[in-house]
Structure formats: C-alpha cells, structure tokens
Design a protein around this motif. Structure first.
Motif, PDB file in Angstrom:
ATOM      1  N   ILE A 179       0.819  -1.215   0.169  1.00  0.00           N
ATOM      2  CA  ILE A 179      -0.139  -0.066   0.278  1.00  0.00           C
ATOM      3  C   ILE A 179       0.752   1.195   0.135  1.00  0.00           C
ATOM      4  CG2 ILE A 179      -1.925  -1.031   1.261  1.00  0.00           C
ATOM      5  CD1 ILE A 179      -1.147   0.240   3.714  1.00  0.00           C
ATOM      6  N   SER A 180       0.258   2.189  -0.281  1.00  0.00           N
ATOM      7  CA  SER A 180       1.071   3.498  -0.484  1.00  0.00           C
ATOM      8  C   SER A 180       1.586   4.051   0.870  1.00  0.00           C
ATOM      9  CB  SER A 180       0.352   4.484  -1.406  1.00  0.00           C
ATOM     10  OG  SER A 180      -0.674   4.907  -0.704  1.00  0.00           O
ATOM     11  N   TYR A 181       2.299   5.261   0.667  1.00  0.00           N
ATOM     12  CA  TYR A 181       2.709   6.072   1.760  1.00  0.00           C
ATOM     13  C   TYR A 181       1.629   6.809   2.294  1.00  0.00           C
ATOM     14  CZ  TYR A 181       5.063  10.224   3.981  1.00  0.00           C
ATOM     15  OH  TYR A 181       5.659  10.914   5.109  1.00  0.00           O
ATOM     16  N   ASN A 182       0.646   7.339   1.585  1.00  0.00           N
ATOM     17  CA  ASN A 182      -0.444   8.023   2.108  1.00  0.00           C
ATOM     18  C   ASN A 182      -1.475   7.073   2.905  1.00  0.00           C
ATOM     19  OD1 ASN A 182       0.808  10.178   0.922  1.00  0.00           O
ATOM     20  ND2 ASN A 182      -0.765  10.785  -0.547  1.00  0.00           N
ATOM     21  N   ALA A 183      -1.469   6.125   2.202  1.00  0.00           N
ATOM     22  CA  ALA A 183      -2.421   4.855   2.887  1.00  0.00           C
ATOM     23  C   ALA A 183      -1.857   4.661   4.453  1.00  0.00           C
ATOM     24  CB  ALA A 183      -2.555   3.802   2.265  1.00  0.00           C
ATOM     25  N   VAL A 260      10.270   0.829  -5.227  1.00  0.00           N
ATOM     26  CA  VAL A 260      10.856   1.863  -5.803  1.00  0.00           C
ATOM     27  C   VAL A 260      11.521   3.030  -4.615  1.00  0.00           C
ATOM     28  CG1 VAL A 260       9.945   1.784  -8.163  1.00  0.00           C
ATOM     29  CG2 VAL A 260       8.700   2.859  -6.221  1.00  0.00           C
ATOM     30  N   GLY A 261      12.115   3.873  -4.775  1.00  0.00           N
ATOM     31  CA  GLY A 261      12.379   5.086  -3.793  1.00  0.00           C
ATOM     32  C   GLY A 261      12.405   4.699  -2.499  1.00  0.00           C
ATOM     33  N   ASP A 262      11.410   5.220  -1.553  1.00  0.00           N
ATOM     34  CA  ASP A 262      11.440   5.120  -0.173  1.00  0.00           C
ATOM     35  C   ASP A 262      11.118   3.616   0.231  1.00  0.00           C
ATOM     36  OD1 ASP A 262      12.401   7.512   0.163  1.00  0.00           O
ATOM     37  OD2 ASP A 262      10.340   8.363   1.140  1.00  0.00           O
ATOM     38  N   ARG A 265      14.552   2.010   0.262  1.00  0.00           N
ATOM     39  CA  ARG A 265      15.182   2.072   1.401  1.00  0.00           C
ATOM     40  C   ARG A 265      14.625   1.491   2.566  1.00  0.00           C
ATOM     41  NH1 ARG A 265      15.384   6.979   4.026  1.00  0.00           N
ATOM     42  NH2 ARG A 265      13.787   7.881   2.624  1.00  0.00           N
ATOM     43  N   THR A 266      13.460   1.583   2.807  1.00  0.00           N
ATOM     44  CA  THR A 266      12.721   1.107   4.027  1.00  0.00           C
ATOM     45  C   THR A 266      12.846  -0.325   4.006  1.00  0.00           C
ATOM     46  OG1 THR A 266      11.054   3.145   4.037  1.00  0.00           O
ATOM     47  CG2 THR A 266      10.503   1.026   5.355  1.00  0.00           C
ATOM     48  N   ARG A 267      12.638  -0.849   2.887  1.00  0.00           N
ATOM     49  CA  ARG A 267      12.905  -2.413   3.157  1.00  0.00           C
ATOM     50  C   ARG A 267      14.306  -3.133   3.191  1.00  0.00           C
ATOM     51  NH1 ARG A 267       8.162  -5.968   0.988  1.00  0.00           N
ATOM     52  NH2 ARG A 267       6.370  -4.644   1.574  1.00  0.00           N
ATOM     53  N   MET A 268      15.212  -1.970   2.576  1.00  0.00           N
ATOM     54  CA  MET A 268      16.645  -2.429   2.471  1.00  0.00           C
ATOM     55  C   MET A 268      17.196  -3.412   1.743  1.00  0.00           C
ATOM     56  SD  MET A 268      17.729  -1.982   6.677  1.00  0.00           S
ATOM     57  CE  MET A 268      17.155  -3.621   7.263  1.00  0.00           C
ATOM     58  N   TRP A 426      -7.386   4.742  -6.643  1.00  0.00           N
ATOM     59  CA  TRP A 426      -7.792   5.288  -5.400  1.00  0.00           C
ATOM     60  C   TRP A 426      -6.602   5.830  -4.809  1.00  0.00           C
ATOM     61  CZ3 TRP A 426     -12.411   7.008  -5.583  1.00  0.00           C
ATOM     62  CH2 TRP A 426     -13.559   6.915  -6.324  1.00  0.00           C
ATOM     63  N   GLY A 427      -5.386   5.514  -5.018  1.00  0.00           N
ATOM     64  CA  GLY A 427      -4.189   5.895  -4.571  1.00  0.00           C
ATOM     65  C   GLY A 427      -3.952   4.820  -3.120  1.00  0.00           C
ATOM     66  N   ILE A 428      -4.246   3.795  -3.226  1.00  0.00           N
ATOM     67  CA  ILE A 428      -4.095   2.712  -1.935  1.00  0.00           C
ATOM     68  C   ILE A 428      -3.271   1.679  -2.204  1.00  0.00           C
ATOM     69  CG2 ILE A 428      -5.093   1.357  -0.210  1.00  0.00           C
ATOM     70  CD1 ILE A 428      -7.839   2.722  -0.809  1.00  0.00           C
ATOM     71  N   ALA A 429      -3.381   0.612  -3.176  1.00  0.00           N
ATOM     72  CA  ALA A 429      -2.501  -0.184  -3.519  1.00  0.00           C
ATOM     73  C   ALA A 429      -1.661   0.282  -4.968  1.00  0.00           C
ATOM     74  CB  ALA A 429      -3.181  -1.435  -4.002  1.00  0.00           C
ATOM     75  N   THR A 430      -0.548   1.475  -4.642  1.00  0.00           N
ATOM     76  CA  THR A 430       0.043   1.763  -5.574  1.00  0.00           C
ATOM     77  C   THR A 430       1.274   2.453  -5.146  1.00  0.00           C
ATOM     78  OG1 THR A 430       0.020   2.937  -7.835  1.00  0.00           O
ATOM     79  CG2 THR A 430      -1.202   3.960  -5.958  1.00  0.00           C
ATOM     80  N   GLN A 431       2.315   2.411  -6.017  1.00  0.00           N
ATOM     81  CA  GLN A 431       3.460   3.427  -5.561  1.00  0.00           C
ATOM     82  C   GLN A 431       3.610   4.276  -6.767  1.00  0.00           C
ATOM     83  OE1 GLN A 431       4.762   3.126  -2.599  1.00  0.00           O
ATOM     84  NE2 GLN A 431       3.446   1.452  -2.244  1.00  0.00           N
ATOM     85  N   ARG A 432       2.641   4.414  -7.640  1.00  0.00           N
ATOM     86  CA  ARG A 432       2.933   5.741  -8.721  1.00  0.00           C
ATOM     87  C   ARG A 432       2.485   6.878  -8.084  1.00  0.00           C
ATOM     88  NH1 ARG A 432      -0.126   2.997 -14.079  1.00  0.00           N
ATOM     89  NH2 ARG A 432      -0.185   5.160 -14.590  1.00  0.00           N
TER      90      ARG A 432
END
Length: 501
Positions: A179-183, A260-262, A265-268, A426-432
């Motif tokens: 799920i996304s950062y915003n979720a 991708v991106g963060d 980095r978060t998952r290392m 709906w911006g939930i299960a995405t990283q775009r």
C-alpha cells in the motif's frame, strides 16, 4: 488465436447526451480504459481494460457513465462455471500462475451471518450506554492466573508488557510497498487519534512514521525486510508473521515494480528487485525454534514490548496455538481464509485455510481446556466487517480484532481486486506518485476515525442490549450467541446453541 479472446467482464455505458468530452475519465483511469477520438470528437472506451474500480463513475461531472457487468456469458454448466473456463484459457495462453488480490470471493459459509446475538429483556435488564458507563478498553498480553497481594495486603499489579486499546479493534498488517505512503499515513494518524494500533506489515517502517511508535506494531517476517534494532524498539509491540489467512503455507511476494524510492530504502533491498518472503522462517522449524526467536525479540526490546505470533487459520490451528501459547508469546493473532492480500496465487486464496469463526472457537476452547488461556491474548482477523462481527468474535473468545479490508474501504477502496497490478485508481495499493496523491491522508485518517467511532458506538449499543457493560465480561461469553442454519457439528465447534434453545 481466437480461443484466447474473452469478452470483457464489464461494459462502460456512456450517455452521449450527457457526456461533454471533458476527458476527466481519461485522466483519472490508470488502466487507460477511456480515450478521446479526435476524428469523431467523442470519448470512447476500451472495455477489455476495465476493472470496475468506479473511479470514472464517481468523478464524472455530468454523471454520464456507469459500469455494468457484461451479459455475454458462456453456456451454463454447474461443474464448469464461466470463471473456471476463463481461468483455464488464461493459463493455457500464458503458462503462468494466476494471481489475485483481496479476500476469498467464493460463496462459502460466512458464519458471522449465521450467528445471532442474545438480548436482555426483563429478568436481566439492558443497559443504556448513553447514561451508564460502558468499558470498551482492553489490554492485550499475558495475564496472571489469580489475584496476588503483598504482605500488607496491597494488590500486586506488576504485569508483563501489555498493549492498551481504547476499543477492541486494531488495523491489521499492510506493508509499505503493497500500500502507499499516504495509506500508511492515514492508518498511523487514525490509530493515534483513536487510541488503538496499526501494523506495519512486513515492509519495515518509513522514517516519517517513527513518531507514531506508541500506536505501531512492527512486524518481523521471514524475509526480515526493514528489520533492525531501532525498528524493533520503535513500536509498541513486535509481531512475528508465520502465516497469512489469504495464503497459508506460502510466503509473501512484492513485485519489483513496487520496490522504488522510499520503499526500497525502508525494506533495505535494491530498487526493482522482487521482495520475496520464503514460506518458512529458515530459523524456525519447531515450537522450540519459535520460542528462541520470541525471547530474542524480547531481549532486543528489554522485555518492554509484547511479542505477537501471527498464524493463518488452518485445520490443526488449535494444536498450533497451544504450542505458541507455551513458546513465551504474549499474543496470538489468527488470520482467517477470507483475509485480504495485495497478491496471492488464486488457487491458494480460494482453497486453503478455514473460516476465522471456527478457528477462533476451537483455539479458545483448547487453551481453556489446557488451563493456559491467560498465557496469551487472542486477536483475530480475516473479514471483520462490522461492529456486530467484533462483538461475535469477542463472545467466541477473542480479546480484540484486526481489520484491514474495512479500513481500506473507508479510504476509498472499491474492491476491484487488482491490487497486484499497482494501478490502484484510489491511491491505496500503488506506488505511482500521480496515483498516490489521490489519497489525502488528512481526509483518509478522518474517515478511518469516523468509521471506528461509529463502530465504538455500535459496540456499546450491542453490549448494552445484552446487559453487559464491559468487553472483559463479554469475552468468551458464548451463552450470548445462538446459531441459525448450521449443522450440529458446526454448532459444537463454535460452542453455541441453536436459536430457540
């Protein structure tokens, strides 16, 4: 080859008298269903790409669109149903394993809907939650077998680490990446405001969310993604993920397109690499091995945080839970076969595991029979859809419930079940990035708070109607439940009587 053509499952109906060719639908659809035909000067649709997410319908300014299920069907056959035939066509054409997301959609029994709640009448009057106190607070963790006092008679209140919840609900594990950062931001903010907890899932904890630590459960899965000392110490509890209801017996897999991106980095792990959690933890092949990891995590966190062990609901779940209760774990989380997921092999999702209602009842009874029920708290998930489901789960023996799909619905999910594509409109299960920004965390967190506040009110109303004024008095109180339309064996496992008895 023509046999590979399958008529689209959904049809886009466009009212040409209302459509003003504003192209909102084209901009909003990540699946590229809608497009403008400049020669004709009209909007058109490629229905083969439609997943019925309803984004275009919701945002069309003139209400010119609706999505309907196609009436073009294969010949009826009770054994070879249309979905089964289409799946054979897909595999024959691709040679691949079918992937699906969210929970099991098959028409199997939903036992929550076959369980009714008792109500107080005359001899045991109901309680008015508007005028009398109702206790929805719960504490999760190991409890003493009896009340103890010191030499001068004062109560001894020293307990192992506990989780305090304002209501018996938590947001279940959904990893950053699936799920996304915003979720995640929405879940974290809502958990803090509500006084409950949310779970990071197996993808680590983004640095921006460390500030929500006291409302966070950090998860340790077999892939150990994002696991380090600061991560373990950041949360209020640590959860060892052994299994998941939507895919028991197999591991996790987040496609490289989402790393991708963060997220990377978060998952290392490197960008673009698939994040694969193996089915087993390669250091756990027995209850003794599990016990070693439990105490390693307790040592790493100075015995200040409860350790949760999460398992899928399977046929021998009672024996498994008995072993976990003896491993030193403080909480057992059991996930039923209707639990959601970002991606799972379709055959696993639809055919493996058992309903959470049956798993919960048999585990609670087994632990009571063995005299170790107070060794652990029980948290259950896997399609907890309403406050009534929460009440029924607690009466069957749960201490609290995990909710995930209901939380995503509050954020705007329309259950189109295509999370694995990463094109969530709906911006939930995405990283775009252009899709992620569609979910406003301020609005999302408020909607989650609204949902849980509504559930809390309903929980109080339901408890009041039963003449019960605390969650603790409801836990395991199966006398308050009755079954309807079930066999004697089902009633026996659930430990409840039939309606009318």
């Amino acid at each position: 080859m023509s046999v590979d053509f399958i008529y689209p499952e959904f049809e886009v109906i466009r009212n040409e008298n209302r459509c003003i060719a504003c192209r909102v639908c084209e901009r909003q659809c990540a699946n590229e269903v809608h497009f403008f035909n400049p020669r004709k000067g009209i909007m058109q649709s490629d229905e083969t790409k439609c997943v019925d997410c309803q984004r275009c319908v919701s945002l069309c300014p003139t209400r010119a669109l609706k999505i309907v299920k196609s009436d073009c069907t294969l010949r009826e056959n009770a054994n070879w149903q249309s979905d089964t035939i289409k799946e054979v066509y897909k595999q024959a054409g691709s040679g691949g394993v079918l992937l699906s997301s969210m929970g099991n959609p098959k028409p199997l029994p939903v036992y929550w809907d076959r369980i009714l709640i008792n109500a107080s009448q005359v001899t045991n009057p109901p309680i008015d939650p508007l005028r009398e106190p109702m206790e929805t607070k719960v504490f999760l963790g190991k409890k003493p077998e009896k009340i103890s006092r010191d030499p001068i008679g004062k109560l001894i209140t020293d307990l192992p680490a506990q989780l305090e919840l304002s209501m018996p609900v938590m947001f279940s594990a959904m990893s950053y990446g699936s799920i996304s950062y915003n979720a995640h931001a929405s879940l974290a903010r809502a958990a803090e405001q509500l006084g409950i907890l949310y779970n990071t899932g197996e993808g680590g904890l983004h640095e921006d969310f460390y500030c929500y630590g006291k409302n966070t459960i950090v998860q340790v899965a077999s892939g150990r993604f994002g696991v380090h000392e600061q991560y373990l110490k950041a949360g209020a509890a640590v959860e060892i993920k052994m299994g998941q209801g939507a895919k028991p017996g197999i591991g996790g897999h987040l496609p490289g397109t989402k790393i991708v991106g963060d997220v990377s980095r978060t998952r290392m792990i490197p960008e673009g690499s698939d994040a694969i959690s193996p089915a087993p933890h390669h250091d756990i092949y027995s209850i003794e091995d599990l016990r070693q990891l439990v105490y390693s995590l307790k040592e790493a966190t100075n015995y200040t945080k409860p350790v949760i062990v999460k398992v899928a609901a399977v046929h021998n779940i009672a024996a498994i839970a008995s072993g976990i209760a003896r491993s030193g774990a403080d909480i057992i989380a059991i996930d039923g076969f209707r639990g959601g997921t970002g991606a799972a092999p379709t055959r696993i999702r639809d055919n493996v595991g058992i309903p959470i209602e049956l798993a919960l009842a048999c585990v609670d009874q087994r632990l009571r029979d063995e005299g170790i029920r107070n060794n652990v708290s029980l948290v259950v998930g896997g399609s907890i859809r309403s406050a009534a489901d929460v009440i029924k789960a607690i009466a069957l023996g749960a201490d609290a419930c995990y909710v995930a799909t209901a939380a995503l619905l509050a954020l705007g999910c329309h259950l189109c079940r295509t999370c694995q594509t990463g094109k969530c409109n709906w911006g939930i299960a995405t990283q775009r990035p252009e899709l992620v920004k569609r979910l406003n965390p301020d609005i999302g967190s408020q909607r989650l708070v609204n949902l849980m506040d509504a559930w809390r009110h309903e929980i109080k109303e339901l408890m009041g109607g039963m003449g019960i004024n605390s969650i603790e008095a409801l836990r395991g109180n199966r006398l308050m439940l009755r079954g309807i339309g079930m066999t004697e064996k089902e009633l026996e496992i659930l430990g409840i009587s039939h309606a009318g008895e």
